[in-house]
Structures are given as structure tokens and as C-alpha cells.
Design an enzyme around this catalytic site. Structure first.
Site, PDB file in Angstrom:
ATOM      1  NE  ARG A   1     -22.503  35.121 -20.273  1.00  0.00           N
ATOM      2  CZ  ARG A   1     -22.982  33.878 -20.250  1.00  0.00           C
ATOM      3  NH1 ARG A   1     -23.182  33.262 -19.091  1.00  0.00           N
ATOM      4  NH2 ARG A   1     -23.292  33.249 -21.345  1.00  0.00           N
TER       5      ARG A   1
ATOM      6  CE1 TYR B   1     -17.959  27.592 -22.677  1.00  0.00           C
ATOM      7  CE2 TYR B   1     -19.213  29.313 -21.568  1.00  0.00           C
ATOM      8  CZ  TYR B   1     -18.007  28.716 -21.877  1.00  0.00           C
ATOM      9  OH  TYR B   1     -16.858  29.259 -21.392  1.00  0.00           O
TER      10      TYR B   1
ATOM     11  CG  ASP C   1     -20.744  31.085 -17.675  1.00  0.00           C
ATOM     12  OD1 ASP C   1     -20.078  30.341 -16.946  1.00  0.00           O
ATOM     13  OD2 ASP C   1     -21.953  30.910 -17.924  1.00  0.00           O
TER      14      ASP C   1
ATOM     15  CG  HIS D   1     -21.461  26.834 -19.251  1.00  0.00           C
ATOM     16  ND1 HIS D   1     -22.050  25.634 -19.537  1.00  0.00           N
ATOM     17  CD2 HIS D   1     -22.480  27.693 -19.048  1.00  0.00           C
ATOM     18  CE1 HIS D   1     -23.368  25.770 -19.528  1.00  0.00           C
ATOM     19  NE2 HIS D   1     -23.659  27.014 -19.221  1.00  0.00           N
TER      20      HIS D   1
ATOM     21  CD  GLU E   1     -21.697  32.543 -14.764  1.00  0.00           C
ATOM     22  OE1 GLU E   1     -21.701  33.776 -14.990  1.00  0.00           O
ATOM     23  OE2 GLU E   1     -22.599  31.793 -15.153  1.00  0.00           O
TER      24      GLU E   1
ATOM     25  CD  GLU F   1     -25.177  28.628 -14.639  1.00  0.00           C
ATOM     26  OE1 GLU F   1     -24.912  29.830 -14.774  1.00  0.00           O
ATOM     27  OE2 GLU F   1     -25.342  27.874 -15.603  1.00  0.00           O
TER      28      GLU F   1
ATOM     29  NE  ARG G   1     -23.785  33.744 -11.910  1.00  0.00           N
ATOM     30  CZ  ARG G   1     -24.410  32.863 -12.686  1.00  0.00           C
ATOM     31  NH1 ARG G   1     -24.138  31.573 -12.616  1.00  0.00           N
ATOM     32  NH2 ARG G   1     -25.335  33.244 -13.525  1.00  0.00           N
TER      33      ARG G   1
ATOM     34  CD  GLU H   1     -27.288  34.883 -16.152  1.00  0.00           C
ATOM     35  OE1 GLU H   1     -27.501  34.115 -15.187  1.00  0.00           O
ATOM     36  OE2 GLU H   1     -26.882  34.494 -17.250  1.00  0.00           O
TER      37      GLU H   1
ATOM     38  CD1 TRP I   1     -22.546  21.941 -23.534  1.00  0.00           C
ATOM     39  CD2 TRP I   1     -24.021  22.714 -22.052  1.00  0.00           C
ATOM     40  NE1 TRP I   1     -23.094  23.073 -24.077  1.00  0.00           N
ATOM     41  CE2 TRP I   1     -24.011  23.574 -23.186  1.00  0.00           C
ATOM     42  CE3 TRP I   1     -24.872  23.019 -20.988  1.00  0.00           C
ATOM     43  CZ2 TRP I   1     -24.807  24.722 -23.284  1.00  0.00           C
ATOM     44  CZ3 TRP I   1     -25.664  24.140 -21.069  1.00  0.00           C
ATOM     45  CH2 TRP I   1     -25.646  24.981 -22.208  1.00  0.00           C
TER      46      TRP I   1
END
Ligand code: CS2
Ligand code: MG
Length: 402
Positions: free
Chosen positions: A148, A160, A210, A212, A236, A262, A283, A339, A402
Site C-alpha cells: 500500500r 493519514y 487507502d 480513508h 480503499e 474496516e 475489509r 493487511e 478523518w
């Protein structure tokens, strides 16, 4: 019949905070479950201590499914991260116990291995693109087949996904750090550095990125389109997924594969995403989505729709749930990738996992149960250390995801 005679909640902070449930049965067998909820650890610890432990004592340790149903339906108040993290810990600890009683690793209880190891992806990052390039090279040298890539966006302090020291841990301050976000700057910059990574390292490895939860569906569609030639393994969390139907728009806009999950806690959070094939990878994690029992159910649903797995495995998952994830990963037919962010060495003074990283894959050991020991004396040396995840703000001061 073995009953649960003791249930202990252990909060410890070797390098970062972890909450662990340790169950003991009338036969003297112990099992571990992870209940770590980053930045909200004590809520999960209290849910366990104050509300679940009194229900566990004296209950049959063999009946894992019944326990799950009892805790989920019995609460009346279903789902939510705190509830589901606590249920996960009980469920995982019971699988650990069952494996030890049977003398089998958990993957054998789940039907046996469908593959030798679980391919993992590592986290390459950099404050600058040249740092990121060096980090990608480091993961390649370590034998990773999936990487990643995240770089800080110039002008935005604290993006992030970017490591500050040797370990990536976003929950870093006694009060939430406030980070600046600018979508247009990111959308302009990310495709450029991801292109540079492909130009330097080619296509003979899986490249992941990602987002996020930072984009609207329209913006996510634009980004996915720009990344198509880079053939990402996945993009992601392109957008927050409270509204699952939003992903239809992203899906229609781009063929870049999408991974989400996630922050999900149950099969209901991803039911539409899966059954309408709005994503390619699910995920969810053992620790936040109801333990091995419920995560397996999610993965089985996903299999029907050709959605593959890609479980969350950041450092806020303790070695206990990391091990549980790997045991499940090697058994499910629709496994995609796992991951994996290595824990700080100090974490291993408390948790002693037996899984091993070889050839870019994690291999569970054949130790009975989950194969993780917890040293309680060592745990007591690392008291709880309150930490919060950051908060994102736009330049006009308003709060962003976030
Ligand atoms: C990240 C996480 O691993 C990931 O994909 O999104 O590091 C996430 O920021 C943390 O798990 C939050 O606790
Ligand atoms: Mg993520």
C-alpha cells in the site's frame, strides 16, 4: 461440559493500548480474545467487565454459536462498535479454547487450510514522494508481494496513512490532533505519486491505496478513473459507507477495484454492498465485526457474490485478533489479501504470537487454538495511556471525515 469459571479484562499499553479478554474454563483451559477499539478502549473494557462478564460465568464454554446469539440478541440493543467489539472478544476466546481442547489449530476447526499462507500487504509511506519510493523498495526487499502506498500531501500537515516513527499509529495524542484536509490538493497529487511508483517498480506487484473515507462518490469516481491504468489491487474506503447505495455511483464511474469495511461491525453494514456487487473486497476485522463466528458469516455471504476478503490489520488489532484473522484467512475460498502492519517490538513483551511472515504471507502455526500467549506480569508493567485518533478539518475550519 466445561463452564467458564473466570473472565478477566486486561488493559495494557505496550507501545499502544490493547484490551484483551482472558477466559478460563472449569477444565483449566484459557482462551484469549481481542477487544481493542482505538481511542475508545475503556468503553469496550467496561462493556465486557460490567455487562458481559457477569453473564459468562457458569456458562457452557463449548457452545460458541449459542453464546454469540445470546450476547447479540440478548442485549436487545444490537450492533455498534462497542457492543460488537466486546462480543468479538468472547467469541474469539471461545474459539481459542475449543482449539486447545481439541488439540487443533483454529484453522482446522474451521475446516482446514484452503491455502498455505495468507498474502499480506505492507504499508509503505513517506512524508515526501522520495521517502515513499524508498519505503516501497524496502517492502520489496522484504519479499512483500502487495504494498500500500501513501504519501503526505504537500501543504497538508499530518496526512493519514503516513508513518512518523518506525511504527504507524494515528492515535497519538492525549487530545485529538487536528489535521488539515484539502480534497482538490489530494486529488491532484495522489495519482501523480502512484504513477511514479508504477513507473519505478513496474506492475509485477500488487499496488494498493487507502483514501480513508475522504471523498464524495463523485470525487471517488473521478479518482478511480484516473487510476485505472495503474491497475490498483484496490482503492480503499473511497467514501464513507453509511449510505451503502452511494457506492453504485462510484462503481458506475470506474473499474478500479473497491475495498471497504474496516469500520463495519456487522453483516448488515455491508449486506447491500456485497449483494449488489458494489465492492470487490470486504475489509471487516475479527475484532470489530463480531469475532470469528460473525466474520466467517460475512465472508461466506461475500463468496456468493464473488467479493473477496481483505481484512483490516492495522497495529490497533492486537496479535490475538491478527492471529484469529490469519486462521480464518487460510480457510476461506474467497480470500483476497490480509493487511499486516508489524507491531512494535515492545508489544511482543506482552503478546507472543506464533504466526510467521514468509514470502510475503502470514502463516499460522499449528499450535492448538490461536497460538498466542499473553504475559500478564509484563502487561501490568504497561498501564493504560489515553490516546485519541486525529480529527480532520478543512481550511475553512469545518470538520471533514478523518
Ligand atoms: C487504516 C487504519 O489500516 C488502515 O487501513 O485505515 O490505520 C486506521 O486509520 C486505524 O486502524 C484507525 O484505528
Ligand atoms: Mg484503511
Amino acid at each position: 461440559m466445561a463452564t467458564i469459571t473466570d473472565a478477566k479484562v486486561i488493559v495494557t499499553s505496550p507501545g499502544r493500548n490493547f484490551v484483551t479478554l482472558k477466559l478460563t474454563t472449569s477444565d483449566g483451559v484459557t482462551g484469549l480474545g481481542d477487544a481493542t477499539l482505538n481511542g475508545r478502549e475503556l468503553a469496550a473494557a467496561s462493556y465486557l467487565k460490567d455487562h458481559l462478564v457477569p453473564l459468562l460465568i457458569g456458562r457452557d464454554a463449548d457452545r460458541i454459536e449459542d453464546m454469540w446469539q445470546y450476547l447479540y440478541k440478548g442485549a436487545y440493543w444490537r450492533r455498534g462498535p462497542v457492543t460488537m467489539t466486546a462480543i468479538s472478544a468472547v467469541d474469539t476466546a471461545l474459539w481459542d479454547i475449543k482449539g486447545k481442547v481439541a488439540g487443533m489449530p483454529v484453522y482446522d476447526l474451521l475446516g482446514g487450510r484452503a491455502r498455505e499462507g495468507a498474502m499480506v500487504y505492507g504499508h509503505a509511506s513517506g512524508v515526501t514522494v522520495s521517502e515513499l519510493v524508498d519505503d516501497v523498495a524496502r517492502f520489496m526487499d522484504l519479499g512483500y508481494r502487495a504494498i500500500r502506498a501513501q504519501s503526505a500531501v504537500p501543504g497538508l500537515a499530518g496526512t493519514y496513512g503516513v508513518r512518523k516513527g518506525t511504527i504507524y499509529e494515528p492515535a497519538a495524542a492525549a487530545l485529538p490532533e487536528e489535521q488539515l484536509w484539502d480534497t482538490e490538493k489530494y486529488l491532484d497529487f495522489a495519482p501523480r505519486y502512484l504513477t511514479e511508483i508504477r513507473e519505478k517498480f513496474g506492475f509485477d506487484f500488487h499496488l494498493l491505496h487507502d483514501v480513508h473515507h475522504r471523498l464524495t462518490p463523485t470525487e471517488a469516481g473521478r479518482l478511480g478513473q484516473r487510476l485505472e491504468d495503474l491497475r490498483l489491487f484496490w482503492m480503499e474506503d473511497p467514501s464513507p459507507a453509511e449510505l451503502q447505495e452511494n457506492f453504485r455511483q462510484i462503481r458506475q464511474a470506474t473499474t478500479t477495484p473497491i475495498a471497504v469495511g474496516e469500520v463495519f461491525n456487522s453483516i448488515w453494514d455491508c449486506q447491500q454492498l456485497i449483494t449488489e456487487r458494489l465492492i470487490d473486497y470486504i475489509r471487516c476485522s475479527v475484532v470489530h465485526a463480531g469475532g470469528i463466528t460473525h466474520l466467517r458469516r460475512i465472508f461466506n455471504l461475500a463468496e456468493l457474490y464473488q467479493v473477496r476478503t481483505g481484512s483490516h490489520g492495522a497495529t490497533d488489532l492486537s496479535p490475538v485478533s491478527m492471529s484469529a484473522a490469519v486462521h480464518l484467512d487460510v480457510t476461506v475460498p474467497n480470500f483476497g489479501v490480509q493487511e499486516y502492519m508489524e507491531h512494535a517490538p515492545v508489544t511482543h513483551e506482552v503478546f507472543r504470537p506464533t504466526y510467521q511472515l514468509r514470502d510475503g504471507a502470514l502463516h499460522p502455526s499449528d499450535a492448538p487454538g490461536l497460538g498466542v500467549e499473553l504475559d500478564e506480569d509484563a502487561a501490568a508493567r504497561f498501564p493504560y495511556d489515553p490516546k485519541y485518533l486525529p480529527v480532520g478539518r478543512r481550511s475553512d475550519g469545518s470538520v471533514h471525515d478523518w
